[in-house]
Scaffold this motif. Structure first.
Motif, short mmCIF file in Angstrom:
data_model
loop_
_atom_site.label_atom_id
_atom_site.label_comp_id
_atom_site.label_asym_id
_atom_site.label_seq_id
_atom_site.Cartn_x
_atom_site.Cartn_y
_atom_site.Cartn_z
N ASP A 47 43.50 -36.77 -46.38
CA ASP A 47 42.15 -37.16 -46.80
C ASP A 47 41.14 -36.89 -45.68
O ASP A 47 40.06 -36.35 -45.89
N LEU A 48 41.55 -37.32 -44.44
CA LEU A 48 40.65 -37.11 -43.29
C LEU A 48 40.46 -35.62 -43.00
O LEU A 48 39.37 -35.18 -42.64
N ASN A 49 41.55 -34.86 -43.15
CA ASN A 49 41.46 -33.42 -42.91
C ASN A 49 40.50 -32.77 -43.91
O ASN A 49 39.70 -31.89 -43.57
N GLY A 50 40.59 -33.22 -45.18
CA GLY A 50 39.69 -32.70 -46.21
C GLY A 50 38.24 -33.05 -45.90
O GLY A 50 37.34 -32.22 -46.04
N ARG A 51 38.07 -34.31 -45.46
CA ARG A 51 36.69 -34.72 -45.11
C ARG A 51 36.18 -33.92 -43.91
O ARG A 51 34.99 -33.55 -43.86
N TYR A 52 37.06 -33.68 -42.93
CA TYR A 52 36.66 -32.93 -41.73
C TYR A 52 36.23 -31.51 -42.11
O TYR A 52 35.20 -31.01 -41.63
N GLN A 53 37.04 -30.88 -42.97
CA GLN A 53 36.69 -29.52 -43.40
C GLN A 53 35.37 -29.51 -44.18
O GLN A 53 34.55 -28.59 -44.02
N LYS A 54 35.16 -30.55 -44.99
CA LYS A 54 33.92 -30.65 -45.73
C LYS A 54 32.73 -30.81 -44.78
O LYS A 54 31.67 -30.20 -44.96
N LEU A 55 32.93 -31.65 -43.74
CA LEU A 55 31.88 -31.85 -42.74
C LEU A 55 31.60 -30.55 -41.97
O LEU A 55 30.46 -30.25 -41.63
N GLU A 56 32.70 -29.80 -41.70
CA GLU A 56 32.51 -28.52 -41.02
C GLU A 56 31.67 -27.56 -41.85
O GLU A 56 30.79 -26.87 -41.33
N ILE A 57 31.96 -27.54 -43.15
CA ILE A 57 31.18 -26.68 -44.05
C ILE A 57 29.73 -27.12 -44.08
O ILE A 57 28.79 -26.30 -44.01
N GLU A 58 29.51 -28.45 -44.19
CA GLU A 58 28.13 -28.97 -44.22
C GLU A 58 27.40 -28.67 -42.91
O GLU A 58 26.22 -28.31 -42.90
N ALA A 59 28.15 -28.81 -41.80
CA ALA A 59 27.54 -28.52 -40.49
C ALA A 59 27.16 -27.04 -40.38
O ALA A 59 26.11 -26.69 -39.84
N SER A 60 28.04 -26.19 -40.90
CA SER A 60 27.75 -24.75 -40.87
C SER A 60 26.53 -24.42 -41.71
O SER A 60 25.66 -23.62 -41.33
N GLN A 61 26.43 -25.08 -42.88
CA GLN A 61 25.26 -24.86 -43.74
C GLN A 61 23.99 -25.36 -43.07
O GLN A 61 22.93 -24.71 -43.14
N LEU A 62 24.10 -26.53 -42.42
CA LEU A 62 22.93 -27.06 -41.70
C LEU A 62 22.50 -26.13 -40.58
O LEU A 62 21.31 -25.93 -40.33
N GLN A 63 23.53 -25.57 -39.91
CA GLN A 63 23.22 -24.64 -38.82
C GLN A 63 22.51 -23.39 -39.35
O GLN A 63 21.56 -22.89 -38.74
N GLU A 64 22.98 -22.89 -40.49
CA GLU A 64 22.34 -21.73 -41.10
C GLU A 64 20.92 -22.07 -41.53
O GLU A 64 19.97 -21.28 -41.32
N ASN A 65 20.76 -23.25 -42.14
CA ASN A 65 19.42 -23.68 -42.55
C ASN A 65 18.49 -23.82 -41.34
O ASN A 65 17.32 -23.44 -41.39
N ASN A 66 19.07 -24.39 -40.27
CA ASN A 66 18.28 -24.57 -39.05
C ASN A 66 17.87 -23.22 -38.46
O ASN A 66 16.74 -23.05 -37.99
N SER A 67 18.81 -22.26 -38.51
CA SER A 67 18.49 -20.92 -38.02
C SER A 67 17.38 -20.29 -38.85
O SER A 67 16.48 -19.65 -38.31
N GLY A 68 17.46 -20.49 -40.17
CA GLY A 68 16.41 -19.97 -41.04
C GLY A 68 15.07 -20.61 -40.75
O GLY A 68 14.04 -19.94 -40.73
N LEU A 69 15.09 -21.92 -40.52
CA LEU A 69 13.84 -22.63 -40.18
C LEU A 69 13.27 -22.13 -38.86
O LEU A 69 12.05 -21.97 -38.72
#
Length: 337
Positions: free
Chosen positions: A29-51
């Motif tokens: 469960d924690l591993n799944g949440r970690y991977q989900k957080l990694e994906i969200e962090a990557s998306q935030l990073q991409e959004n931040n780069s776009g901004l």
């Protein structure tokens, strides 16, 4: 007794398995949440780069607009000075007419003319007017930009007028002949372009201009200019001195030309966009547009703007002509007849 000994062991094994199962489930469960957080962090990073890119683009656009505004400030200041000079002209013209300006000319028509070479060759053909022509004029050259300007003019089959300055431009004197050979008008602007020097007196002006005239004549193998432009326009200097200069230069066969459309490129703050807007937005309001531009050193914004200016005016139906002695004069100061 032996059977009873396995019971605690079995219970321990069962408990251990249960604990391991719970821990394994939590790990997954924690591993799944970690991977989900990694994906969200990557998306935030991409959004931040776009901004960040958007912010950088906005900052660049803002900086360009600031440069445009600064360039327009200088252009507006130039127009304001011209308007003020026009207002002052009416109040000084009458007093000038009553002055003793005839004395200067009469004392210099003798055979002892100190400037014997300073005479233009002119004929008596009628003045051109009424056509949809535009007159591009370039001041303060020649420079390293001049051949590039000539190449661009050739691309659009455009002719122009070059009001030249000698001081600090001697190394580019070969372009004087090239201007003439390519079908453009070569005209006088000043040898020194030093306002304090040339507007000191009529003699000071004539001395400067004869030196410039001789330079042009010698470097072109005999080209005799008949047009000139006052440095800063004919509304510079005192009314008395400038009006006497006009009278004496006309006596010698020269015609002065000012301008009625300014590109605003006299300021180093003027951008390419400024120049295009200043020219193309104002030409349509003028019957006989004479456009002030510069081909002196450092006027790269003018060079960059020139193709767009030529294309826009060509699309609007204008024919590009060079000034000559038959063109309709554009003059800030005109002597009363």
């Amino acid at each position: 007794m032996k059977k009873k000994r396995w019971i605690p062991v079995l219970v321990c094994v069962i408990i251990s398995l249960c604990v391991c199962g719970v821990l394994g489930f939590q790990y997954l469960d924690l591993n799944g949440r970690y991977q989900k957080l990694e994906i969200e962090a990557s998306q935030l990073q991409e959004n931040n780069s776009g901004l960040n890119e958007q912010l950088a683009d906005s900052a660049a656009q803002l900086e360009e607009k600031e440069k445009y505004i600064e360039g327009q400030k200088d252009y507006i200041s130039e127009l304001s000075e011209q308007i003020q000079d026009f207002g002052n002209e009416d109040s000084t013209e009458d007093s000038w007419e009553d002055s003793s300006e005839d004395d200067w000319s009469s004392t210099n028509k003798s055979e002892d003319d100190p400037y014997p070479n300073l005479y233009a060759d002119k004929d008596d053909l009628p003045v051109q007017s009424g056509q949809k022509y535009v007159y591009l004029t370039f001041d303060d050259g020649p420079s390293s930009l001049t051949p590039k300007v000539l190449d661009i003019l050739d691309e659009y089959n455009a002719h122009a007028t070059f009001f030249v300055v000698a001081a600090n431009n001697e190394e580019y004197e070969e372009y004087l002949s090239e201007i003439v050979e390519r079908g453009h008008t070569l005209a006088l602007h000043s040898y020194s372009h030093n306002y304090n020097q040339i507007y000191r007196s009529v003699n000071a002006f004539l001395e400067d201009y004869e030196k410039l005239y001789d330079w042009v004549y010698e470097e072109t193998g005999g080209y005799s200019p008949c047009l000139f432009r006052f440095p800063g326009g004919s509304n510079n200097g005192s009314s008395y001195i400038v009006n006497n200069i006009i009278k004496e230069m006309e006596r010698r066969g020269f015609t002065h030309y000012d301008w009625n459309v300014s590109s605003g490129d006299g300021s180093n703050l003027t951008t390419t966009e400024n120049i295009i807007d200043n020219v193309c937005s104002n030409v349509g309001y003028i019957d006989n547009p004479v456009i002030l531009m510069h081909d002196g050193s450092g006027k790269n914004a003018t060079l960059t703007a020139l193709p767009t200016v030529l294309q826009k005016l060509s699309d609007a139906g204008y024919e590009f002509r060079s000034l000559d002695q038959h063109s309709e004069p554009v003059q800030y100061r005109q002597l009363k007849q």
